[in-house]
Design an enzyme around this catalytic site. Structure first.
Site, PDB file in Angstrom:
ATOM      1  N   HIS A 306       6.191  10.077  42.958  1.00  0.00           N
ATOM      2  CA  HIS A 306       4.893  10.718  42.774  1.00  0.00           C
ATOM      3  C   HIS A 306       4.037  10.434  43.994  1.00  0.00           C
ATOM      4  O   HIS A 306       4.106   9.351  44.557  1.00  0.00           O
ATOM      5  CB  HIS A 306       4.201  10.164  41.514  1.00  0.00           C
ATOM      6  CG  HIS A 306       3.104  11.036  41.021  1.00  0.00           C
ATOM      7  ND1 HIS A 306       1.827  10.968  41.528  1.00  0.00           N
ATOM      8  CD2 HIS A 306       3.100  12.013  40.077  1.00  0.00           C
ATOM      9  CE1 HIS A 306       1.085  11.870  40.912  1.00  0.00           C
ATOM     10  NE2 HIS A 306       1.824  12.519  40.031  1.00  0.00           N
ATOM     11  N   ASP A 363       7.643  14.010  34.102  1.00  0.00           N
ATOM     12  CA  ASP A 363       8.650  15.030  33.823  1.00  0.00           C
ATOM     13  C   ASP A 363      10.027  14.456  33.480  1.00  0.00           C
ATOM     14  O   ASP A 363      10.911  15.195  33.072  1.00  0.00           O
ATOM     15  CB  ASP A 363       8.800  15.969  35.032  1.00  0.00           C
ATOM     16  CG  ASP A 363       7.526  16.750  35.291  1.00  0.00           C
ATOM     17  OD1 ASP A 363       6.961  17.265  34.316  1.00  0.00           O
ATOM     18  OD2 ASP A 363       7.091  16.830  36.451  1.00  0.00           O
TER      19      ASP A 363
HETATM   20  N1  CMC Z   1      14.517  11.312  44.902  1.00  0.00           N
HETATM   21  C1  CMC Z   1      14.944  10.776  46.069  1.00  0.00           C
HETATM   22  N2  CMC Z   1      14.146  10.447  47.101  1.00  0.00           N
HETATM   23  C2  CMC Z   1      12.826  10.683  46.946  1.00  0.00           C
HETATM   24  C3  CMC Z   1      12.303  11.231  45.771  1.00  0.00           C
HETATM   25  C4  CMC Z   1      13.200  11.536  44.726  1.00  0.00           C
HETATM   26  N3  CMC Z   1      12.758  12.084  43.589  1.00  0.00           N
HETATM   27  N4  CMC Z   1      10.964  11.345  45.899  1.00  0.00           N
HETATM   28  C5  CMC Z   1      10.650  10.901  47.122  1.00  0.00           C
HETATM   29  N5  CMC Z   1      11.794  10.486  47.763  1.00  0.00           N
HETATM   30  C6  CMC Z   1      11.859   9.864  49.082  1.00  0.00           C
HETATM   31  C7  CMC Z   1      11.709  10.888  50.188  1.00  0.00           C
HETATM   32  O1  CMC Z   1      12.956  11.415  50.588  1.00  0.00           O
HETATM   33  C8  CMC Z   1      11.038  10.077  51.266  1.00  0.00           C
HETATM   34  O2  CMC Z   1      12.036   9.268  51.853  1.00  0.00           O
HETATM   35  P1  CMC Z   1      11.938   8.887  53.452  1.00  0.00           P
HETATM   36  O3  CMC Z   1      10.694   8.076  53.584  1.00  0.00           O
HETATM   37  O4  CMC Z   1      13.198   8.141  53.737  1.00  0.00           O
HETATM   38  O5  CMC Z   1      11.868  10.201  54.173  1.00  0.00           O
HETATM   39  C9  CMC Z   1      10.106   9.152  50.490  1.00  0.00           C
HETATM   40  O6  CMC Z   1      10.730   8.999  49.196  1.00  0.00           O
HETATM   41  C10 CMC Z   1       8.693   9.691  50.316  1.00  0.00           C
HETATM   42  O7  CMC Z   1       8.794  10.985  49.770  1.00  0.00           O
HETATM   43  P2  CMC Z   1       7.792  12.173  50.061  1.00  0.00           P
HETATM   44  O8  CMC Z   1       8.484  13.471  49.833  1.00  0.00           O
HETATM   45  O9  CMC Z   1       7.131  11.962  51.377  1.00  0.00           O
HETATM   46  O10 CMC Z   1       6.719  11.912  48.929  1.00  0.00           O
HETATM   47  P3  CMC Z   1       5.614  12.926  48.460  1.00  0.00           P
HETATM   48  O11 CMC Z   1       4.473  12.110  48.027  1.00  0.00           O
HETATM   49  O12 CMC Z   1       5.358  13.968  49.507  1.00  0.00           O
HETATM   50  O13 CMC Z   1       6.281  13.700  47.230  1.00  0.00           O
HETATM   51  C11 CMC Z   1       7.049  14.208  45.070  1.00  0.00           C
HETATM   52  C12 CMC Z   1       6.035  13.412  45.900  1.00  0.00           C
HETATM   53  C13 CMC Z   1       6.666  14.104  43.596  1.00  0.00           C
HETATM   54  C14 CMC Z   1       6.967  15.700  45.442  1.00  0.00           C
HETATM   55  C15 CMC Z   1       8.464  13.643  45.339  1.00  0.00           C
HETATM   56  O14 CMC Z   1       8.526  12.304  44.901  1.00  0.00           O
HETATM   57  C16 CMC Z   1       9.550  14.473  44.664  1.00  0.00           C
HETATM   58  O15 CMC Z   1      10.021  15.458  45.239  1.00  0.00           O
HETATM   59  N6  CMC Z   1       9.965  14.118  43.404  1.00  0.00           N
HETATM   60  C17 CMC Z   1      10.906  14.918  42.681  1.00  0.00           C
HETATM   61  C18 CMC Z   1      10.199  16.119  42.043  1.00  0.00           C
HETATM   62  C19 CMC Z   1       9.338  15.711  40.874  1.00  0.00           C
HETATM   63  O16 CMC Z   1       9.753  14.946  39.989  1.00  0.00           O
HETATM   64  N7  CMC Z   1       8.130  16.274  40.824  1.00  0.00           N
HETATM   65  C20 CMC Z   1       7.171  16.012  39.725  1.00  0.00           C
HETATM   66  C21 CMC Z   1       5.994  15.219  40.173  1.00  0.00           C
HETATM   67  S1  CMC Z   1       4.997  14.569  38.836  1.00  0.00           S
HETATM   68  C22 CMC Z   1       4.380  15.892  37.959  1.00  0.00           C
HETATM   69  C23 CMC Z   1       3.695  16.937  38.734  1.00  0.00           C
HETATM   70  O17 CMC Z   1       3.097  16.743  39.778  1.00  0.00           O
HETATM   71  O18 CMC Z   1       3.720  18.036  38.254  1.00  0.00           O
END
Ligand code: CMC
Length: 431
Positions: A306, A363
């Site tokens: 998140h 989720d």
């Molecule tokens: N699985 C594997 N690696 C992950 C995940 C995951 N679910 N989430 C983040 N990472 C890694 C990402 O690859 C990155 O690694 P590195 O630093 O080595 O490049 C690091 O963690 C930081 O990730 P980010 O993409 O920069 O983080 P963000 O804050 O931009 O994204 C997020 C947040 C929710 C979009 C992301 O965690 C994600 O894609 N999660 C899976 C989708 C999900 O469950 N979404 C629902 C969010 S909660 C409800 C809502 O908002 O509706």
């Protein structure tokens, strides 16, 4: 003396005010930065940008706190129902009994769709994703309620908010019935908000569907847990569109579109599809975790991570407990729940997830409850949208009521081609 921040840029030093929120969170107020220095800020993805001052929801992502209007989410979830939660989120206070009765009557009065709106469902192919139908039909509400377009009129706002909260259920259930080729089931005034929705979803001419009270409560709980979550992608979208003084229906419809993506509300559908895939292929937990960590793969553990929570999402904890309860009440065993629990345990013990502070989010388990209730996977994000309606409405109103409101209009840093002639650009294409 109030706190300030000092910035030196291009040999010039300026002092900027620091704003302190109710819970002591700090922000540097850069409203005058460009005028004083000629510089703007760059924050790709807005991770460090506060886009507004808000009184609605507080999140402390480091410690896993979520409060609606100052009240802890666990307490709201335990003691309120969805309509009371919606009134709290939208109005900033709990309703009196009389206010509650009046609002419930308004919800009942508005549950039917205009007949022409009902006919519009026939225009969509049965294969249409219900999120596409939902966003179109909510936008269409602007066509059917032209007397609610005066955005600064409070009485109109009240009516439009009740219409949205009420009709979103009818639209959602009609889109499902249309997709499976069954006749639409009209809402019934004697049923409560969530019971009425379940009845419209699952009643058919050849059955006597009576929703189980525990199932009604479980779904109501999901709605409460989704009611607001401060400046997420869809809520920011609603505020962005609302800032142009667009009406409530069309602003919320934009929010529904933003919610659909799988990094946001679409994640609940993506989690279930991921779990089903793992189950079907018989993938080992180790191989799934390894795939998440593989930099050559774009696979992510859906329902994990998140932008704000760097600790347990408090909603995920409540949903996980509810999940166990619903499945045992319904006497169902779901292999996907076992897979989810094993994945969670493996991830929480793996340095990749620990170092990045990736925890289960709202989720991760919600889809398993919805599946147990019989909700089809492509309706999961629609249910998220029903739950998020109070938050979108409250945030639109807060944007409208801001005495210093200006249209949301970020700047950019242009990185494209430097000035060149028309002929030069044409020559590039010919070569
Ligand atoms: N699985 C594997 N690696 C992950 C995940 C995951 N679910 N989430 C983040 N990472 C890694 C990402 O690859 C990155 O690694 P590195 O630093 O080595 O490049 C690091 O963690 C930081 O990730 P980010 O993409 O920069 O983080 P963000 O804050 O931009 O994204 C997020 C947040 C929710 C979009 C992301 O965690 C994600 O894609 N999660 C899976 C989708 C999900 O469950 N979404 C629902 C969010 S909660 C409800 C809502 O908002 O509706």
């Amino acid at each position: 003396m109030s706190e300030t921040a000092t910035i030196t840029v291009g040999g010039k030093t300026v002092e900027l005010p620091v704003i302190t929120g109710t819970e002591n969170e700090k922000a540097i107020d850069i409203a005058k930065l460009r005028a004083l220095t000629g510089c703007i800020t760059f924050d790709d993805g807005y991770g460090n940008t506060g886009s507004c001052l808000s009184n609605i929801t507080f999140i402390d992502g480091e410690t896993g706190i979520l409060r609606y209007r100052g009240i802890d989410i666990a307490e709201v979830a335990e003691k309120s129902d969805f309509i009371e939660t919606a009134m709290l989120v939208i109005n900033g206070k709990f309703p009196t009994s009389a206010e509650r009765r009046a609002f419930s009557s308004l919800i009942v009065e508005n549950e039917l769709l205009h007949e022409n709106m009902r006919v519009q469902f026939q225009g969509f192919p049965p294969t249409a994703h219900p999120m596409a139908v939902l966003t179109a039909m909510i936008n269409a509400m602007s066509c059917f309620h032209p007397h609610l377009m005066e955005i600064h009129d409070d009485a109109q706002f009240h009516e439009a908010a009740a219409k949205l909260l009420s009709k979103v259920r009818t639209i959602a259930a009609f889109s499902y019935k249309h997709s499976i080729g069954e006749p639409l089931i009209y809402p019934t005034a004697s049923r409560g908000y969530t019971e009425n929705f379940l009845h419209m979803m699952f009643k058919a001419p050849n059955n006597d569907y009576v929703p189980d009270p525990d199932v009604v409560r479980a779904l109501d709980l999901l709605f409460i847990l989704h009611a607001d979550h401060e400046q997420n992608c869809s809520t920011s979208t609603v505020r962005m569109v609302g800032s142009s003084q667009a009406n409530l229906f069309t602003s919320v419809s934009a929010g529904v579109s933003a919610l659909w993506g799988k990094l946001h509300g679409g994640a609940n559908q993506a989690v279930l599809e991921m779990l089903e895939g793992i189950h079907k292929r018989g993938d080992s937990i180790e191989s799934v975790i390894a795939k998440c960590k593989d930099k050559n793969s774009d696979f992510r553990l859906m329902g994990f991570g998140h932008r704000v929570y760097k600790n347990f999402d408090p909603r995920a904890k409540i949903i996980k407990a509810a999940c166990d309860k619903v499945l045992s009440k319904l006497g169902k065993e779901d292999p996907l729940l076992d897979i989810a629990k094993q994945l969670e345990a493996a991830a929480l013990n793996d340095s990749y997830f620990v170092d990045r502070k990736l925890y289960p989010n709202v989720d991760f388990y919600s889809g398993i409850i919805m599946r147990a209730i019989g909700i089809p996977t492509n309706m999961f994000t629609v249910l998220f949208a029903i739950g998020r309606m109070p938050g979108w409405i409250a945030n639109w109103k807060e944007t409208r009521d801001n005495a210093n409101a200006r249209i949301y209009r970020p700047r950019q840093i242009y990185m494209g081609a430097a000035k060149r002639s028309y002929e030069e650009a044409k020559r590039e294409v010919i070569q």
